[in-house]
Scaffold this motif. Structure first.
Motif, PDB file in Angstrom:
ATOM      1  N   GLU A   1       0.834  -1.211   0.000  1.00  0.00           N
ATOM      2  CA  GLU A   1       0.000   0.000   0.000  1.00  0.00           C
ATOM      3  C   GLU A   1       0.865   1.256   0.000  1.00  0.00           C
ATOM      4  OE1 GLU A   1      -3.241   2.456  -0.115  1.00  0.00           O
ATOM      5  OE2 GLU A   1      -3.237   0.271  -0.327  1.00  0.00           O
TER       6      GLU A   1
ATOM      7  N   LYS B   1       2.283   1.749  -3.427  1.00  0.00           N
ATOM      8  CA  LYS B   1       1.215   2.242  -4.305  1.00  0.00           C
ATOM      9  C   LYS B   1       1.007   3.749  -4.118  1.00  0.00           C
ATOM     10  CE  LYS B   1      -3.829   1.873  -4.767  1.00  0.00           C
ATOM     11  NZ  LYS B   1      -4.163   3.087  -4.005  1.00  0.00           N
TER      12      LYS B   1
ATOM     13  N   LYS C   1      -2.966  -1.859  -6.352  1.00  0.00           N
ATOM     14  CA  LYS C   1      -1.894  -2.604  -5.700  1.00  0.00           C
ATOM     15  C   LYS C   1      -1.257  -3.609  -6.652  1.00  0.00           C
ATOM     16  CE  LYS C   1      -3.557  -2.440  -0.906  1.00  0.00           C
ATOM     17  NZ  LYS C   1      -3.973  -3.270   0.253  1.00  0.00           N
TER      18      LYS C   1
END
Length: 375
Positions: A27, A30, A38
């Motif tokens: 995460e 990302k 993701k």
């Protein structure tokens, strides 16, 4: 060879680990790169893993590690250069340009920080756990299973000529025999140490013989494949050394250097990272901040006459090593247990332990100390 985008991702992960001590989550990757999903982050991680730059532990949060010996592509290769000038600010950290790339170029062991989980057979360890064994360390250790010990804390006989119990050699061997005997025991210690396990050796060189014992022991452990983690200066503040032993008095001919400290050499096996559960961490924030500085001022052991042992390290020294380098319930070994300081402190700090020594008198003392109130 890495593409520009892959190199940017690798640099981000490397710097994140360097700064925080753990890997970024998918995460976080990302969000940092403003990716749409993701899956794109997973794809970048998979590519870097396939190309040999990362290790990814499946089903584990933040289970990414940098591979130290990853292949260097032309774009990654560091070319040494001579800067025109340096500007340093007093009190500020000196910045190194392309630090992470240079670290990879040099090829040290810093990035050997992957997690390795080993579960030893409890059945094979039952006769060794929470025991004081009187006998030859090499023989006892040879009976133990591989990868079974979490941390070794020890201080071998110094070969100074001290008066140890049950020692018909009077702590005096030829140096070649002394180091050969140590190496045989170190071989067994390395075999039974778990990957990620720590090996802490307290060594005091015999300066009058000009034998750098701490360097020679370190060389032995390096040759056996351990990774050097660091060196701690144990400052004893012992200024009662013989000030009459000057060597060449008031002359550069042959002055004799004096020392009020000893050394603790710290090694680990295969990886610098030790796995363990957070609930078993028992070091406080204040302790951690103080003890990661590699100079510890601790008074010498004051009960050596009581325990009739000529060379003991203090309980505080062992407590710091255990809390800084191990978890509660870890299995602690001292193959030169002497009067039992390591095993006594290990018990108090909720670690399992094994102490081995040749002298029946010291083994009895070590067992008695397990029932004492420490500190």
């Amino acid at each position: 060879m890495l593409t520009k985008k892959q190199k940017i991702h690798l640099d981000y992960i490397t710097k994140f680990i360097e700064k925080n001590g753990y890997a970024p989550s998918v995460e976080e990757i990302k969000k940092h790169f403003h990716l749409a999903s993701k899956s794109t982050a997973h794809q970048q991680i998979a590519t870097l893993t396939q190309k040999g730059y990362l290790i990814k532990e499946n089903y584990k949060a933040r289970g990414i590690s940098i591979i130290q010996d990853a292949p260097l592509s032309p774009a990654d290769t560091y070319t040494p250069f001579t800067p025109l000038s340096y500007e340093y600010s007093i009190g500020k950290e000196r910045k190194v340009k392309d630090r992470f790339l240079k670290e990879r170029f040099r090829g040290g062991t810093k990035n050997l920080n992957h997690s390795v989980e080993i579960k030893s057979s409890i059945q094979n360890l039952e006769k060794f756990i929470n025991k004081i064994i009187c006998g030859d360390s090499k023989k006892v250790l040879s009976e133990m299973p591989d990868n079974s010990v979490d941390i070794i804390i020890t201080s071998p006989p110094y070969n100074f000529g001290l008066d140890y119990k049950s020692d018909n050699k009077n702590d005096t061997k030829k140096w070649i025999d002394y180091f050969n005997q140590l190496n045989e025991i170190w071989q067994e210690c390395v075999r039974i140490l778990k990957p990620g396990g720590r090996f802490c050796v307290n060594v005091q060189p015999l300066f009058s013989d000009y034998i750098p014992t701490h360097h020679l022991v370190s060389k032995q452990l390096l040759d056996l494949g351990l990774l050097w983690k660091g060196e701690i200066i144990w400052e004893k503040n012992n200024y009662n050394c013989k000030y009459t032993a000057w060597g060449s008095w008031k002359s550069p001919s042959m002055p004799y250097l004096k020392y009020s400290w000893e050394f603790i050499e710290v090694f680990c096996k295969e990886t610098h990272k030790k796995t363990g559960e957070a609930k078993n961490i028992d070091i406080t924030a204040d302790e951690f901040k103080k003890w990661v500085y590699g100079k510890w001022s601790i008074a010498p052991e004051r009960n050596m006459k009581k325990y009739e042992h000529p060379a003991m390290f203090p309980e505080e020294l062992v407590a710091r090593l255990l809390k800084l380098f191990s978890y509660k319930n870890d299995f602690v070994l001292d193959p030169f247990n002497g009067a039992g300081t390591t095993t006594a402190v290990a018990k108090k700090l909720s670690r399992r332990y094994l102490g081995i020594d040749m002298a029946p008198e010291y083994c009895k003392t070590a067992k008695d100390r397990l029932t004492e109130t420490l500190f």
